[in-house]
Design a protein around this motif. Sequence first.
Motif, PDB file in Angstrom:
ATOM      1  N   ASN A 291      -5.060   2.658  17.018  1.00  0.00           N
ATOM      2  CA  ASN A 291      -5.565   1.281  16.882  1.00  0.00           C
ATOM      3  C   ASN A 291      -4.446   0.245  16.770  1.00  0.00           C
ATOM      4  OD1 ASN A 291      -8.320   2.131  16.861  1.00  0.00           O
ATOM      5  ND2 ASN A 291      -8.079   2.735  14.707  1.00  0.00           N
TER       6      ASN A 291
ATOM      7  N   PHE B  33      -4.626  -4.773  20.193  1.00  0.00           N
ATOM      8  CA  PHE B  33      -5.525  -5.820  19.709  1.00  0.00           C
ATOM      9  C   PHE B  33      -5.682  -6.874  20.802  1.00  0.00           C
ATOM     10  CE2 PHE B  33      -1.285  -7.202  18.634  1.00  0.00           C
ATOM     11  CZ  PHE B  33      -1.300  -8.587  18.789  1.00  0.00           C
TER      12      PHE B  33
ATOM     13  N   TRP C 172     -11.656   0.492  26.235  1.00  0.00           N
ATOM     14  CA  TRP C 172     -11.475   0.027  24.856  1.00  0.00           C
ATOM     15  C   TRP C 172     -11.596  -1.488  24.779  1.00  0.00           C
ATOM     16  CZ3 TRP C 172      -7.794  -3.423  23.232  1.00  0.00           C
ATOM     17  CH2 TRP C 172      -7.742  -3.641  21.851  1.00  0.00           C
ATOM     18  N   SER C 173     -10.970  -2.195  25.718  1.00  0.00           N
ATOM     19  CA  SER C 173     -10.978  -3.661  25.666  1.00  0.00           C
ATOM     20  C   SER C 173     -12.385  -4.216  25.858  1.00  0.00           C
ATOM     21  CB  SER C 173     -10.030  -4.233  26.722  1.00  0.00           C
ATOM     22  OG  SER C 173     -10.500  -3.938  28.035  1.00  0.00           O
TER      23      SER C 173
ATOM     24  N   ARG D 271     -15.276  -2.722  24.977  1.00  0.00           N
ATOM     25  CA  ARG D 271     -16.013  -2.491  23.730  1.00  0.00           C
ATOM     26  C   ARG D 271     -15.563  -3.472  22.644  1.00  0.00           C
ATOM     27  NH1 ARG D 271     -14.821   2.941  24.957  1.00  0.00           N
ATOM     28  NH2 ARG D 271     -13.249   2.964  23.285  1.00  0.00           N
ATOM     29  N   GLU D 272     -14.238  -3.654  22.543  1.00  0.00           N
ATOM     30  CA  GLU D 272     -13.699  -4.527  21.509  1.00  0.00           C
ATOM     31  C   GLU D 272     -14.122  -5.977  21.742  1.00  0.00           C
ATOM     32  OE1 GLU D 272     -10.936  -4.589  18.056  1.00  0.00           O
ATOM     33  OE2 GLU D 272     -12.201  -3.124  19.092  1.00  0.00           O
TER      34      GLU D 272
ATOM     35  N   HIS E  56     -16.530  -8.471  19.328  1.00  0.00           N
ATOM     36  CA  HIS E  56     -16.108  -9.773  18.823  1.00  0.00           C
ATOM     37  C   HIS E  56     -17.080 -10.867  19.250  1.00  0.00           C
ATOM     38  CE1 HIS E  56     -11.636  -8.290  18.639  1.00  0.00           C
ATOM     39  NE2 HIS E  56     -12.411  -7.732  17.726  1.00  0.00           N
TER      40      HIS E  56
ATOM     41  N   THR F 188     -23.241  -3.310  20.757  1.00  0.00           N
ATOM     42  CA  THR F 188     -22.886  -4.552  20.060  1.00  0.00           C
ATOM     43  C   THR F 188     -24.018  -5.571  20.074  1.00  0.00           C
ATOM     44  OG1 THR F 188     -21.924  -5.452  22.100  1.00  0.00           O
ATOM     45  CG2 THR F 188     -20.451  -4.255  20.614  1.00  0.00           C
TER      46      THR F 188
END
Length: 745
Positions: free
Chosen positions: A348, A351, A403-404, A406-407, A411, A446
């Motif tokens: 992790n 970011f 990953w990006s 989902r992240e 947000h 999400t």
Amino acid sequence: MPLKGLLSSRSGNASARSGTQGRAGASPTLSDTQKLAMLEDLERSGLGWFWASDAEGRLAYLSPSVAQRLDLPLEELVGQPVAQVFQPAGLGGREKPLSLRLGAHKAFSGVAVRAARREDGAVLRLAGHPVFDDAGRFEGFRGTGADITEEFYREEETERLAKFDSLTGLANRHRMAHLIESTLTAFKAAKRNCAVMMLDLDRFKQVNDTLGHAAGDELLKQVSERLKRAIDRECEIGRLGGDEFQVMIPDLDDRGVLGEIAMKIISMLKQPYSLAEGRCVIGSSVGIAIAPHDGVTREEVVRSADLALYAAKNGGRGQFRFFSGELENEAIFRRRLEADLGTGLSENQLFLKYQPVIEAKSRKVTSLEARICWNHSQRGEIDEEEFASILEGSSLVADVGRWSIREACAHAALWPDSVRVALGVPAPLFNAESFVDDVAEALSETDLPASRLELGISEAVFFGDANQVDRTLGRLFKLGVRLTLDEFGSGYSSLAYLRRAPFDTIRIDSRLVAEADREADGGGKGGAIGGENRELGLVRAIVALAGALGMDTLAGGIESMALNDALVGCGVGFVQGPIYYEAAERETVEAEIMGGGWRIDPSADRTRRARRRTVLRKIHVIHDDHSYEVTLRNLSKTGALIQGLMDVPRGTQFVVDLGGGQLAVATVTRTNGDTQGLEFEQHLVEDGSGGLVTRNRVSPYMLASAGAPLAALSPGSYKAMEGGLGEGKSIPQFGYAPSYRHEHA
């Protein structure tokens, strides 16, 4: 002289020698007539032929069949000097001139010749022996020959293939190695410079994989032709294999000129290519090393150019880079970063930062575009641009992409409904079988409405299977996500896909925007169309096309008010760039959008942070026979600001040592306490990576001639230079400032 005459001239001697053959039991002899007929039959058959010369070296006889084979009238050949009728046809010009062989009056054989007036005609193998009379006087040559045309050209082609690339006709790896080796060896003795460029093609693999190897081969042929046109000076160009090329330019160490050549190569190679299988656009990156500054042997110079190429590719591709001593550590560290990426993803360390996208008319923020950054355990924060260069080509590009998504969805689910989230989709992720399912899963987990997710699709995906691309785009459309066609105008098959694909927005190619910026600022050379520069005319056309198709337009990377006004004037609907807002951390942008109705006005006070190595470093300046260490505070093409010396009057001349053999003559134009402004006598030039360098460097050969051993020199070592940094011969004129002396101590 006819063949019968040649025989009869020697018949008396022949009869005397064969007088014993008439005895009983001996083989019967042939008459001269029979011999003549047999030889004439041999000539007509083409299996052999004859020639003769007189004592003065003129051709006295030649078989008629040979004249026919050479396509020359026999009467024009007889009587001419043999050395003017024939010339050596040996491979590589290694054959001894025929006149020397004839003048030696010695027998010879196996000499390949061709007609002097037929450079690419028949090739003959010539043999001859001298004839002397009874008194030992030379009478001329008698000889034979054979037609070896097919054999000769077959051997010539074999040797050519051993030296040249069979596809492009350029020198191959073996020949380039030999040429560079021999050139550098000779130039070392002559103390001359030689530049070596290494370059490879960006996105070539995509052409090969999607359009086929035949298209890739044709593309390489066109690339080689463009390379030849791009370099208008003496050079040797080679293809090392695949999409790797090498250029050797003798007697050139001017980095300004080399940079111009590199940029011309990059510019020419990125223009669209028309192939039978379709139209495509690629790019190139160039690394440059110069002997003897960056190495003396072939291995050293080529390795330096390789490191510079690696740095150019890591800098974002489509760039050139000169070698410097720092690149080796840079390359090692970059490879470590690439190896650490898996750990960064699993632990992790990655970011997201976000950059606002603004509606041009209302100045309202409509979406936030995600940019991936990396908080490396040792390096610290790696920003989005550097991370993108590390990620490109990595086997983890699809994993990072998932990953990006989902992240970003997690947000955005916390933001106001009026703000969407946008992010680019790398081609390997788009082509993955599970891509659409991964997007659907991220939205479901999400609870983010699909309409609030914008996916940027690069034109590179269109190199893939057309049916699969259409299916994926169709499924995304049914899912309800918004689609943006990224970098429109960079080339591939944009218009065809605009008619078929459900795009909501067109992002104008960043290179087109950058060129329009230069034009809007008055620095371009493009032609005007109706009072408007060419690039802005293209932008206006894209806006009109998008409007006709019911799509929005977006222009990013806006760094000046002039460009912003020009783009908005062209009708661009959405804008993004440093004059509005830089990419910022999630908490920062969320604090802005949670207030509702976030609006951003452009401001000329906002400028992009310079992405270059810090200028704040220690250097030396030389005055008379003394060297002073100072701090270089800023650097431009025309001058510099230094700090550390006191009582330096205006008009003082320094030699500024920027390291690595870079010496620049400068004059103090302003002075204030311990700070001086310098103006360079010769302007610095771009180094290809946002930095500045001197055009030329002090040659290590000059240092060696002053007493320093060439192999032992370290970058920037000038202690052996006469009148330079040797033992002081006078009293230093300038003292260090108290604060600098304390800092220096």
